[in-house]
Design a protein around this motif. Structure first.
Motif, PDB file in Angstrom:
ATOM      1  N   ASP A 177       0.856  -1.241  -0.110  1.00 23.01           N
ATOM      2  CA  ASP A 177       0.019   0.025   0.072  1.00 23.01           C
ATOM      3  C   ASP A 177       0.735   1.299   0.121  1.00 23.01           C
ATOM      4  O   ASP A 177       1.681   1.394   0.786  1.00 23.01           O
ATOM      5  N   TRP A 205       6.152 -10.042   1.231  1.00 25.09           N
ATOM      6  CA  TRP A 205       5.427  -9.402   2.367  1.00 25.09           C
ATOM      7  C   TRP A 205       6.148  -9.778   3.630  1.00 25.09           C
ATOM      8  O   TRP A 205       6.297 -10.964   3.872  1.00 25.09           O
ATOM      9  N   SER A 236      -0.403   0.105   7.367  1.00 22.83           N
ATOM     10  CA  SER A 236      -0.512   1.429   6.704  1.00 22.83           C
ATOM     11  C   SER A 236      -1.266   2.621   7.612  1.00 22.83           C
ATOM     12  O   SER A 236      -1.895   2.500   8.697  1.00 22.83           O
TER      13      SER A 236
HETATM   14  C1  FRU Z   1      -3.924  -3.515   2.844  1.00 27.55           C
HETATM   15  C2  FRU Z   1      -3.347  -4.197   3.949  1.00 27.55           C
HETATM   16  C3  FRU Z   1      -3.481  -3.179   5.144  1.00 27.55           C
HETATM   17  C4  FRU Z   1      -2.632  -3.256   5.866  1.00 27.55           C
HETATM   18  C5  FRU Z   1      -1.311  -3.484   5.216  1.00 27.55           C
HETATM   19  C6  FRU Z   1      -0.408  -4.593   5.792  1.00 27.55           C
HETATM   20  O1  FRU Z   1      -3.282  -4.210   1.587  1.00 27.55           O
HETATM   21  O2  FRU Z   1      -3.673  -5.485   4.317  1.00 27.55           O
HETATM   22  O3  FRU Z   1      -4.959  -3.313   5.779  1.00 27.55           O
HETATM   23  O4  FRU Z   1      -2.410  -2.232   6.923  1.00 27.55           O
HETATM   24  O5  FRU Z   1      -1.885  -4.217   3.848  1.00 27.55           O
HETATM   25  O6  FRU Z   1       0.844  -4.380   4.931  1.00 27.55           O
END
Ligand code: FRU
Length: 498
Positions: free
Chosen positions: A43, A67, A100
């Motif tokens: 994000d 991730w 985020s």
């Molecule tokens: C959205 C999300 C958010 C979270 C972030 C974690 O893509 O799942 O809800 O804050 O990515 O990386």
């Protein structure tokens, strides 16, 4: 240092240097979309404008190309086109990841973080402890976002829940307080809070559940946008993400509660393709600047497996936002920011042509922008444009007259087998009615990203795909007779080579 170590150290330096010279030339690397130099991103976070600089913070793994270790990466730009990478802004800490959130410039020093006349930038983000807790924290910067200090009385908002995230903050001029919109993802609520100082937050109202509740709700974004053709008139746009796509609502926000004015039997999406998520709009843009949003180009159903290295994921083109009333609904209109035009090389203007079957255009590229108007004659059921064409492969953008939809289809592109979900998620469509007998397409192809704006921004479809760059042809097709007119084609300059 022993000889072996000296040689090894030398080799490492050479390797790093080699790697750096090759960065941004990799096979699938987008050339006019933002990507981190190396490693994973998701994000966009903390989009804010300050003193001529656009900040882009983003979810980033500094240690790998999947991730994990979520940290705020940072880049800045003075034109929303060319980006400069900055050091990591807010790193993860022990068991707490930095999820985020957003950023504001606290011009009146309501937070008291400003010192010696320096105006603080304040970030609010979700501190994530896996399977335990998500709460809202703040941090501030006194050097224009380069270094950050975490507030020593965090969290500023904690409901003791596992899922409670993605704060969007902004100043509400009417009420003279800060607003925070954030998600109760599982319950499908956007919650609104207010604060005089960014530290103490009071609950105001909830919005939801409504519309698409097929997945957890994430990343709310509330922003005021102009109404097309009605100078001075504005509406409030609420965008959110769920289940790897987004939806939006349009209405009024009185500083306490959001009231949706669209009917909810039809789900309205900022993007009808597979790869647009977690978009948020810039905070504190100058008054004359149209509201502008950026989204993440990827999809949680296969995000970690896309075949790009040493980076993964891109940001969308910055899109300006406005609304207009159509068939009783407020419709979101998105356009690539005007400044994108600065990347254009000389235009190739292609004469009007009637195609029955296929017509290969003379122009070729996998890094281009193209405008085209399609006017299908009665009896035509499908017509459109194949891009990245070659070696019997192509990415198809078409109009299906029977269904009255515009679609994109990546099933006939290069690599598709790297993830089963990706392979299944190939064709996407959205309703698109002919207006005066025509459909207009505004196509951007950036090696592995196609971003298509339909009917002057009334709908957008964004899709990643992984074809060999040799597949750089463009073919017009129609199974009846279709007139293709107003065809203009530009190859685009890279934002990474200056
Ligand atoms: C959205 C999300 C958010 C979270 C972030 C974690 O893509 O799942 O809800 O804050 O990515 O990386």
């Amino acid at each position: 240092m022993c000889l072996k170590k000296i040689i090894l150290a030398g080799l490492c330096v050479v390797n790093v240097a080699l790697a750096q010279t090759k960065l941004y030339t990799e096979q699938y690397r987008p050339q006019f979309h933002f990507t981190p130099a190396v490693n994973w991103c998701n994000d966009p976070n903390g989009l804010v404008y300050n003193n001529g600089t656009y900040h882009l913070f983003y979810q980033h793994n500094p240690f790998g190309n999947v991730w994990g270790h979520m940290t705020w990466g940072h880049a800045t730009s003075t034109d929303l086109l060319h980006w400069k990478h900055l050091p990591i802004a807010i790193p993860e800490e022990k068991d707490t990841m930095i999820f985020s959130g957003t950023c504001v410039v606290d011009k009146n020093n309501t937070s008291g973080f400003g010192k010696g006349g320096k105006i603080p930038m304040v970030a609010v983000y979700t501190a994530h402890i896996e399977n335990v807790n998500q709460s809202q924290h703040i941090a501030y910067s006194l050097d224009d976002g380069v270094t950050w200090t975490k507030y020593n009385s965090n969290p500023v908002l904690d409901l003791h829940k596992k899922d409670f995230r993605d704060p969007k903050i902004f100043w509400h001029e009417g009420k003279k307080y800060w607003i925070m919109a954030l998600m109760l993802p599982v319950e499908h609520f956007v919650q609104f809070y207010s604060s005089p100082n960014l530290k103490e937050w009071k609950h105001l109202s909830n919005f939801g559940p409504v519309g698409d509740t097929s997945g957890v709700w994430e990343c709310p974004d509330l922003t005021q946008v102009p109404v097309e053709g009605m100078p001075g008139k504005k509406k409030w746009l609420l965008q959110m993400s769920q289940n790897a796509s987004m939806q939006y609502f349009v209405g009024e926000f009185d500083g306490v509660q959001f009231k949706n004015e669209n009917t909810t039997n039809e789900i309205m999406r900022p993007d009808y393709g597979p790869d647009y998520y977690a978009a948020i709009a810039y905070n504190q843009l100058p008054a004359a600047h149209l509201p502008t949003a950026i989204g993440w180009i990827n999809n949680w159903y296969y995000a970690n497996d896309i075949p790009t290295t040493p980076w993964k994921s891109a940001m969308s083109l910055p899109r300006t936002l406005s609304v207009k009333k159509q068939n009783g609904q407020w419709l979101l209109i998105q356009q690539p920011v005007k400044k994108m035009q600065q990347l254009r090389n000389k235009p190739a203007v292609i004469s009007k042509t009637v195609v029955t079957g296929e017509k290969i255009l003379q122009v070729k590229s996998t890094q281009f922008e193209m405008a085209v108007t399609l006017s299908p004659a009665a009896g035509t059921t499908t017509c459109g444009v194949k891009i990245a064409a070659g070696n019997n492969q192509y990415f198809e953008i078409g109009y299906d007259a029977a269904k009255q939809v515009v679609y994109t289809d990546r099933s006939n592109t290069g690599l598709t087998g790297f993830n089963v979900n990706y392979k299944k998620m190939s064709r996407y469509e959205t309703k698109a009615v002919l207006k005066n007998g025509v459909i207009t397409l505004h196509i951007f192809l950036d090696n592995s990203i196609a971003e298509i704006f339909v009917n002057n921004g009334e709908a957008v479809l964004t899709s990643q795909f992984y074809s060999n760059r040799e597949n750089n042809g463009i073919t017009l097709f129609s199974n009846g007779a279709t007139t293709f007119s107003n065809i203009i084609f530009w190859t685009l300059k890279s934002i990474w080579k200056q």
